[in-house]
Enzyme design. Structure first.
Site, PDB file in Angstrom:
ATOM      1  N   GLY A 137      46.791 -58.358 -94.761  1.00 42.31           N
ATOM      2  CA  GLY A 137      45.738 -58.292 -95.779  1.00 42.31           C
ATOM      3  C   GLY A 137      45.678 -56.965 -96.516  1.00 42.31           C
ATOM      4  CE1 TYR A 193      32.177 -61.445 -97.156  1.00 39.38           C
ATOM      5  CE2 TYR A 193      30.779 -59.705 -98.024  1.00 39.38           C
ATOM      6  CZ  TYR A 193      31.898 -60.094 -97.333  1.00 39.38           C
ATOM      7  OH  TYR A 193      32.729 -59.138 -96.785  1.00 39.38           O
ATOM      8  CG  LEU A 231      42.600 -61.157-103.315  1.00 38.79           C
ATOM      9  CD1 LEU A 231      43.367 -59.856-103.229  1.00 38.79           C
ATOM     10  CD2 LEU A 231      43.379 -62.147-104.179  1.00 38.79           C
TER      11      LEU A 231
HETATM   12  P1  NAD Z   1      42.869 -59.181 -92.221  1.00 40.42           P
HETATM   13  O1  NAD Z   1      42.416 -60.144 -91.194  1.00 40.42           O
HETATM   14  O2  NAD Z   1      44.045 -59.546 -93.063  1.00 40.42           O
HETATM   15  O3  NAD Z   1      43.217 -57.746 -91.552  1.00 40.42           O
HETATM   16  C1  NAD Z   1      42.574 -57.242 -90.438  1.00 40.42           C
HETATM   17  C2  NAD Z   1      43.356 -56.094 -89.815  1.00 40.42           C
HETATM   18  O4  NAD Z   1      42.565 -55.566 -88.741  1.00 40.42           O
HETATM   19  C3  NAD Z   1      44.699 -56.475 -89.209  1.00 40.42           C
HETATM   20  O5  NAD Z   1      45.642 -55.430 -89.418  1.00 40.42           O
HETATM   21  C4  NAD Z   1      44.393 -56.561 -87.704  1.00 40.42           C
HETATM   22  O6  NAD Z   1      45.500 -56.327 -86.840  1.00 40.42           O
HETATM   23  C5  NAD Z   1      43.381 -55.455 -87.579  1.00 40.42           C
HETATM   24  N1  NAD Z   1      42.517 -55.570 -86.408  1.00 40.42           N
HETATM   25  C6  NAD Z   1      41.575 -56.498 -86.131  1.00 40.42           C
HETATM   26  N2  NAD Z   1      40.963 -56.211 -84.950  1.00 40.42           N
HETATM   27  C7  NAD Z   1      41.538 -55.072 -84.492  1.00 40.42           C
HETATM   28  C8  NAD Z   1      41.343 -54.258 -83.350  1.00 40.42           C
HETATM   29  N3  NAD Z   1      40.417 -54.546 -82.424  1.00 40.42           N
HETATM   30  N4  NAD Z   1      42.128 -53.174 -83.197  1.00 40.42           N
HETATM   31  C9  NAD Z   1      43.072 -52.842 -84.107  1.00 40.42           C
HETATM   32  N5  NAD Z   1      43.297 -53.567 -85.225  1.00 40.42           N
HETATM   33  C10 NAD Z   1      42.528 -54.653 -85.406  1.00 40.42           C
HETATM   34  O7  NAD Z   1      41.579 -58.880 -93.105  1.00 40.42           O
HETATM   35  P2  NAD Z   1      41.316 -58.373 -94.600  1.00 40.42           P
HETATM   36  O8  NAD Z   1      40.776 -59.505 -95.383  1.00 40.42           O
HETATM   37  O9  NAD Z   1      42.434 -57.582 -95.124  1.00 40.42           O
HETATM   38  O10 NAD Z   1      40.062 -57.417 -94.334  1.00 40.42           O
HETATM   39  C11 NAD Z   1      40.132 -56.006 -94.275  1.00 40.42           C
HETATM   40  C12 NAD Z   1      38.839 -55.434 -94.841  1.00 40.42           C
HETATM   41  O11 NAD Z   1      38.734 -55.782 -96.230  1.00 40.42           O
HETATM   42  C13 NAD Z   1      37.563 -55.989 -94.166  1.00 40.42           C
HETATM   43  O12 NAD Z   1      36.613 -54.967 -94.079  1.00 40.42           O
HETATM   44  C14 NAD Z   1      37.096 -57.042 -95.164  1.00 40.42           C
HETATM   45  O13 NAD Z   1      35.717 -57.300 -95.086  1.00 40.42           O
HETATM   46  C15 NAD Z   1      37.452 -56.337 -96.469  1.00 40.42           C
HETATM   47  N6  NAD Z   1      37.497 -57.203 -97.673  1.00 40.42           N
HETATM   48  C16 NAD Z   1      38.182 -58.381 -97.668  1.00 40.42           C
HETATM   49  C17 NAD Z   1      38.163 -59.193 -98.806  1.00 40.42           C
HETATM   50  C18 NAD Z   1      38.888 -60.509 -98.845  1.00 40.42           C
HETATM   51  O14 NAD Z   1      38.623 -61.310 -99.736  1.00 40.42           O
HETATM   52  N7  NAD Z   1      39.810 -60.761 -97.948  1.00 40.42           N
HETATM   53  C19 NAD Z   1      37.478 -58.781 -99.964  1.00 40.42           C
HETATM   54  C20 NAD Z   1      36.822 -57.538 -99.950  1.00 40.42           C
HETATM   55  C21 NAD Z   1      36.823 -56.763 -98.790  1.00 40.42           C
END
Ligand code: NAD
Length: 396
Positions: free
Chosen positions: A52, A235, A273
């Site tokens: 992500g 949300y 996304l």
């Molecule tokens: P994702 O699930 O793709 O990535 C999560 C990451 O966290 C991975 O690398 C995973 O290995 C790591 N992780 C989870 N638990 C862990 C732990 N205990 N120890 C170490 N690593 C750990 O998620 P994402 O969508 O990329 O989300 C990342 C951030 O972006 C979050 O704060 C999310 O709220 C924010 N965000 C996401 C979106 C969206 O639409 N996807 C939009 C805006 C903001």
């Protein structure tokens, strides 16, 4: 082993190593095509670096700014007839590409919420990098074990105050129906804040400051989401939104803590996304399908890599971060334009199972989801045997 997708609800339990490598290579190509970021970051810690937004942040820093990167994640290697998780294969591919480009890349696989992983990270920074100049916090997790008390907190995705009924998309079948989600009860809000709020970001920064491993002028950024009103009950105003408010509280506290280093903490509001984390949120996948259609037609669609490249190139490192009234960076700006939101809002009222393909980009949603796990990438022969036991070079 021949690997095919195995989808269970909103997760895929298999991942394709070559497909994930191809996905990483494509992201690298996007960044390289845009050229070097002037005065970009040089030594970067990415917490949550395997999938992500975190993976794309790592790629943008490494290949957009020749940065050395230390990545922290929680992933599972392949074992027997079980494939590794996508984040494992992504990290293996990333490290290989970084080495080929002469860039330092090291990874730590473990629980980022724990004291042990924080200690291990600091030791690695001291041994290899001295100090870091950018700390990206991109964790998304359903639970967190408190490192001091051992208590396990669980985050929930619920509205606060009253139940919420709205349209919802079954992302496997393409059926649009209605869902009612009951409101948070008991200590749901506090538990969600404890997992997805700013407490752990704050702990990380405290440890990094105490260990003297942050450079002068260091920046740190954590990711948030706001989105349109139609999703607010689940949300922005829901349990997860309370956790995101807590991130902003911590961002302000970190600004004070980083002042002696002339450092700066940011919350960056990113675009909605398809990622492993967002697929689990009710209602949001339907919104994303409508959004993709509208933004692709307008020529303003971006994926995580374009978002993170823009965050570094046009906000954090160009001297013009353009904060909003609350001090947040907004790379959700193109998503939130009145033109895009008017189209999505109108289609939200009209969309049903029959017209989803016309009003929304369900095909794009599904293919983006599969790509997260390395499926559906051009140039990969999915009928061929592939080695699912590959390792992440720095973890061997
Ligand atoms: P994702 O699930 O793709 O990535 C999560 C990451 O966290 C991975 O690398 C995973 O290995 C790591 N992780 C989870 N638990 C862990 C732990 N205990 N120890 C170490 N690593 C750990 O998620 P994402 O969508 O990329 O989300 C990342 C951030 O972006 C979050 O704060 C999310 O709220 C924010 N965000 C996401 C979106 C969206 O639409 N996807 C939009 C805006 C903001």
């Amino acid at each position: 082993m021949i690997v095919a997708p195995k989808i269970r609800g909103f997760i895929c339990t298999t991942a394709h190593p070559e497909g994930c490598a191809q996905h990483v290579a494509q992201q690298i190509a996007v960044v390289k095509n845009r050229g070097l970021i002037e005065n970009g970051p040089k030594k970067v810690l990415v917490i949550g670096s395997s999938t992500g937004y975190g993976l794309s942040s790592r790629i943008a820093a490494a290949f957009g700014s020749n940065a050395a990167t230390l990545g922290i994640f929680f992933e599972r290697p392949g074992e027997g007839d079980r494939t590794a998780t996508a984040g494992w294969y992504n990290s293996a591919a990333f490290e290989k590409e970084a080495a080929a480009a002469g860039l330092y890349a090291k990874s730590i696989n473990g629980d980022a919420f724990s004291d042990e992983v924080k200690k291990e990270t600091i030791a690695a920074i001291k041994a290899d990098l001295g100090k870091v100049d950018l700390v990206i916090y991109s964790l998304a997790s359903p639970r967190r074990t408190d490192p001091k008390t051992g208590e396990v907190y669980k985050s929930v995705l619920k509205p606060v105050g009253e139940s919420y009924t709205n349209k919802n998309l079954n992302t496997t079948t393409g059926v649009v129906n209605e869902i009612t989600i009951e409101p948070a009860e008991g200590d749901d809000v506090d538990q969600t804040i404890a997992v997805m709020g700013g407490q752990d970001w704050d702990l990380w920064m405290d440890e990094l400051i105490a260990a003297d491993v942050l450079s002068e002028g260091v920046q740190t950024v954590a990711y948030s989401y706001i989105g349109p009103e139609v999703t607010w009950p689940i949300y922005k105003n829901g349990t997860i939104g309370r956790a995101k408010e807590d991130l902003e509280r911590v961002q302000k506290a970190l600004d004070t803590k980083l002042a002696p280093l002339k450092g700066k903490a940011w919350v960056s509001v990113n675009k909605a996304l398809v990622t492993q984390a967002s697929s689990a949120i009710p209602v949001v996948p339907l919104y994303i399908s409508l959004l993709y259609k509208a933004m692709k037609a307008a020529g303003s669609h971006e994926d995580t890599i374009e978002q993170m490249d823009r965050l570094l190139r046009d906000r954090l490192y160009n001297g013009n971060p353009q904060p909003d009234e609350a001090g947040r960076i907004r790379v959700d700006d193109w998503e939130m334009t009145p033109e895009i939101q008017a189209i999505v809002g109108k289609r939200w009222d009209e969309v049903n199972t029959e017209n989803l393909a016309e009003l929304g980009d369900f095909e794009g949603y599904q293919s983006s989801f599969l790509r997260l796990f390395g499926f559906g990438l051009e140039g990969v022969d999915y009928s061929k045997d592939t080695d699912t036991s590959i390792g992440v070079p720095s973890l061997k």
